[in-house]
Write an enzyme that holds these catalytic residues in place. Sequence first.
Site, PDB file in Angstrom:
ATOM      1  N   ASP A  33       0.860  -1.187   0.000  1.00 11.45           N
ATOM      2  CA  ASP A  33       0.000   0.000   0.000  1.00 11.45           C
ATOM      3  C   ASP A  33       0.886   1.223   0.000  1.00 11.45           C
ATOM      4  O   ASP A  33       1.958   1.229   0.610  1.00 11.45           O
ATOM      5  CB  ASP A  33      -0.954   0.020   1.196  1.00 11.45           C
ATOM      6  CG  ASP A  33      -2.223   0.802   0.872  1.00 11.45           C
ATOM      7  OD1 ASP A  33      -3.289   0.177   0.687  1.00 11.45           O
ATOM      8  OD2 ASP A  33      -2.134   2.059   0.764  1.00 11.45           O
ATOM      9  N   CYS A  62     -19.690   0.448  -2.337  1.00 18.05           N
ATOM     10  CA  CYS A  62     -19.829  -0.168  -3.669  1.00 18.05           C
ATOM     11  C   CYS A  62     -21.114   0.210  -4.418  1.00 18.05           C
ATOM     12  O   CYS A  62     -21.041   0.753  -5.518  1.00 18.05           O
ATOM     13  CB  CYS A  62     -19.734  -1.682  -3.547  1.00 18.05           C
ATOM     14  SG  CYS A  62     -18.076  -2.216  -3.061  1.00 18.05           S
ATOM     15  N   LYS A 109     -21.523   3.907  -5.961  1.00 21.88           N
ATOM     16  CA  LYS A 109     -20.587   4.269  -7.042  1.00 21.88           C
ATOM     17  C   LYS A 109     -20.706   3.296  -8.219  1.00 21.88           C
ATOM     18  O   LYS A 109     -20.544   3.700  -9.376  1.00 21.88           O
ATOM     19  CB  LYS A 109     -19.152   4.319  -6.515  1.00 21.88           C
ATOM     20  CG  LYS A 109     -18.489   2.974  -6.321  1.00 21.88           C
ATOM     21  CD  LYS A 109     -17.004   3.104  -6.006  1.00 21.88           C
ATOM     22  CE  LYS A 109     -16.363   1.745  -5.728  1.00 21.88           C
ATOM     23  NZ  LYS A 109     -16.313   0.847  -6.878  1.00 21.88           N
ATOM     24  N   LEU A 147     -16.811 -10.153  -2.122  1.00 20.27           N
ATOM     25  CA  LEU A 147     -16.936 -10.256  -0.659  1.00 20.27           C
ATOM     26  C   LEU A 147     -17.766  -9.104  -0.107  1.00 20.27           C
ATOM     27  O   LEU A 147     -17.841  -8.028  -0.706  1.00 20.27           O
ATOM     28  CB  LEU A 147     -15.547 -10.279   0.000  1.00 20.27           C
ATOM     29  CG  LEU A 147     -14.590  -9.094  -0.141  1.00 20.27           C
ATOM     30  CD1 LEU A 147     -14.981  -7.930   0.751  1.00 20.27           C
ATOM     31  CD2 LEU A 147     -13.177  -9.526   0.180  1.00 20.27           C
ATOM     32  N   ALA A 152     -36.529  -3.990   4.001  1.00 18.54           N
ATOM     33  CA  ALA A 152     -36.755  -2.549   3.787  1.00 18.54           C
ATOM     34  C   ALA A 152     -35.942  -1.758   4.808  1.00 18.54           C
ATOM     35  O   ALA A 152     -35.745  -2.197   5.937  1.00 18.54           O
ATOM     36  CB  ALA A 152     -38.239  -2.244   3.931  1.00 18.54           C
TER      37      ALA A 152
HETATM   38  P1  NAD Z   1      -9.885   0.895  -0.064  1.00 18.12           P
HETATM   39  O1  NAD Z   1      -9.947   2.352  -0.301  1.00 18.12           O
HETATM   40  O2  NAD Z   1     -10.225   0.340   1.269  1.00 18.12           O
HETATM   41  O3  NAD Z   1      -8.408   0.367  -0.402  1.00 18.12           O
HETATM   42  C1  NAD Z   1      -7.674   0.756  -1.526  1.00 18.12           C
HETATM   43  C2  NAD Z   1      -6.217   0.886  -1.101  1.00 18.12           C
HETATM   44  O4  NAD Z   1      -5.396   1.021  -2.257  1.00 18.12           O
HETATM   45  C3  NAD Z   1      -5.927   2.108  -0.230  1.00 18.12           C
HETATM   46  O5  NAD Z   1      -5.366   1.673   1.004  1.00 18.12           O
HETATM   47  C4  NAD Z   1      -4.924   2.919  -1.041  1.00 18.12           C
HETATM   48  O6  NAD Z   1      -3.963   3.567  -0.249  1.00 18.12           O
HETATM   49  C5  NAD Z   1      -4.287   1.842  -1.904  1.00 18.12           C
HETATM   50  N1  NAD Z   1      -3.643   2.315  -3.143  1.00 18.12           N
HETATM   51  C6  NAD Z   1      -4.129   3.172  -4.073  1.00 18.12           C
HETATM   52  N2  NAD Z   1      -3.224   3.311  -5.071  1.00 18.12           N
HETATM   53  C7  NAD Z   1      -2.161   2.528  -4.775  1.00 18.12           C
HETATM   54  C8  NAD Z   1      -0.918   2.253  -5.412  1.00 18.12           C
HETATM   55  N3  NAD Z   1      -0.583   2.803  -6.580  1.00 18.12           N
HETATM   56  N4  NAD Z   1      -0.057   1.414  -4.805  1.00 18.12           N
HETATM   57  C9  NAD Z   1      -0.365   0.858  -3.627  1.00 18.12           C
HETATM   58  N5  NAD Z   1      -1.539   1.057  -2.975  1.00 18.12           N
HETATM   59  C10 NAD Z   1      -2.419   1.894  -3.541  1.00 18.12           C
HETATM   60  O7  NAD Z   1     -10.798   0.238  -1.191  1.00 18.12           O
HETATM   61  P2  NAD Z   1     -11.590  -1.164  -1.123  1.00 18.12           P
HETATM   62  O8  NAD Z   1     -12.860  -0.995  -0.411  1.00 18.12           O
HETATM   63  O9  NAD Z   1     -10.628  -2.232  -0.691  1.00 18.12           O
HETATM   64  O10 NAD Z   1     -11.935  -1.361  -2.662  1.00 18.12           O
HETATM   65  C11 NAD Z   1     -10.949  -1.712  -3.611  1.00 18.12           C
HETATM   66  C12 NAD Z   1     -11.650  -2.131  -4.900  1.00 18.12           C
HETATM   67  O11 NAD Z   1     -12.411  -3.313  -4.654  1.00 18.12           O
HETATM   68  C13 NAD Z   1     -12.642  -1.100  -5.437  1.00 18.12           C
HETATM   69  O12 NAD Z   1     -12.611  -1.134  -6.836  1.00 18.12           O
HETATM   70  C14 NAD Z   1     -13.976  -1.603  -4.933  1.00 18.12           C
HETATM   71  O13 NAD Z   1     -15.042  -1.211  -5.757  1.00 18.12           O
HETATM   72  C15 NAD Z   1     -13.771  -3.094  -5.017  1.00 18.12           C
HETATM   73  N6  NAD Z   1     -14.624  -3.869  -4.096  1.00 18.12           N
HETATM   74  C16 NAD Z   1     -14.810  -3.443  -2.809  1.00 18.12           C
HETATM   75  C17 NAD Z   1     -15.578  -4.201  -1.930  1.00 18.12           C
HETATM   76  C18 NAD Z   1     -15.815  -3.733  -0.514  1.00 18.12           C
HETATM   77  O14 NAD Z   1     -16.689  -4.308   0.147  1.00 18.12           O
HETATM   78  N7  NAD Z   1     -15.088  -2.762  -0.009  1.00 18.12           N
HETATM   79  C19 NAD Z   1     -16.152  -5.401  -2.363  1.00 18.12           C
HETATM   80  C20 NAD Z   1     -15.923  -5.820  -3.666  1.00 18.12           C
HETATM   81  C21 NAD Z   1     -15.144  -5.052  -4.529  1.00 18.12           C
END
Ligand code: NAD
Length: 435
Positions: free
Chosen positions: A30, A263, A266, A153, A255
């Site tokens: 990260d 998610c 967006k 998830l 409801a």
């Molecule tokens: P998040 O914001 O919790 O985590 C993303 C992380 O990526 C951050 O910690 C950020 O610092 C890091 N990051 C960004 N650019 C980086 C880089 N160049 N190098 C290293 N680290 C970097 O986001 P999230 O909730 O984990 O979601 C991630 C993706 O998964 C999104 O596309 C989301 O739509 C998808 N998703 C999320 C969920 C959920 O429940 N949160 C479920 C399914 C899918």
Amino acid sequence: MRITMIGSGYVGLVSGACFSDFGHDVICVDKDESKIAALKAGRMPIYEPGLEALVEKNVAAGRLSVTTDLAASVAGVDAIFIAVGTPSRRGDGHADLSYVFAATEEIAAAVTGPTVVVTKSTVPVGTGDKVEAILREKRPDVDVQVVSNPEFLREGAAIGDFKRPDRIVIGTEDDGARKVMQGVYRPLYLNESPILFTGRRTSELIKYAANAFLATKITFINEIADLCEAVGANVQDVSRGIGLDNRIGKKFLHAGPGYGGSCFPKDTLALLKTAEDFETPVHIVEAVVKVNDSRKRAMGRKVLNALGGAEAARGKSVALLGLTFKPNTDDMRDAPSIAIAQALTDAGVTVRAFDPEGTEQAKRMMPDLTYCSDAYEAATGADAVVIVTEWDAFRALDLTRLKQTMAAPVLVDLRNIYRREEVEALGFGYTAVGR
Ligand code: NAD
């Protein structure tokens, strides 16, 4: 196998920890130094049940490590997952892919040998093509295949979902990449978790279609709840009555105050943008987004009505119980509580709030609320208690004790977790959703 996970948030950290628990060697990367420092000190940067023990166990076993150094972590690995955020782009609702492309550029600069780059982030159709184009242009010398592998998830149940998924979707047309992905998911393959291989664009669209469908189901039952209120029917019975039909299914028919979270809001917007770009409108999803937006505001009005209307509410105090968009997470992104708190403060109501895990994030987004350390403290002197998020801790409140601390006994149950007769028998005014 050797796996690198880029992005160690809700998805990346859980996925990385679970992959290491399967026996793979995983590096979680990260760029947020405070997250990596916390992890190195044994602290979790997010709240997710079971995560701390899983991380601790696999770090101790030497299978899981964390770093901010992306370049050093991608050399020689079998698969590089991109799990960075894809928030809504300001202005047009398109998914902001800048983090995905920035990570791709960094991978391109550092990759050494044949490998597979996997987009686990939720990305619009065609993103895999763009990621591939960047890698081909920057590194024509290295054999890199780009695969789509969306994540399904749920926060709050993420580890169970990752280890026992309903299905795994893998989008690639390349045989070599397919073999690598089979190796990555072999432990689940043996568990007979269904693995669906599709084209890359199809895989990307499956994720958006799944989230739009679930958002539609929630929004549908929310509108039926409004109709129930108007005609004197009970939405919980309607949910049961339709959900027992196998073609419909019971889930996502509760409801409530409208969907929120990191998610659905967006991803529905991004799907609309894709549909617009390809001149193929998805009118159902357009309606879902519109209905859900107005619902969040309507919930603020519902609370004001329980206080006797906007005029009467001015100067009163309300306790909000539960701020996160769902229980068992600290995630506040797009939580319905934000719109409700805003509507109440706009109406001159003082908001006292309590959330079991979300307070830290909530304070950053809503610094002006009064934060309390439990439900009873929040209820002290309040003219109404509103259950916004159905944390287990709110399912069996001592209502008699609650009433004693309140200025007026009014309960607004936006999650339908109490029985009207019981609450009213204790002398409360009770407002629910669709009942
Ligand atoms: P998040 O914001 O919790 O985590 C993303 C992380 O990526 C951050 O910690 C950020 O610092 C890091 N990051 C960004 N650019 C980086 C880089 N160049 N190098 C290293 N680290 C970097 O986001 P999230 O909730 O984990 O979601 C991630 C993706 O998964 C999104 O596309 C989301 O739509 C998808 N998703 C999320 C969920 C959920 O429940 N949160 C479920 C399914 C899918």
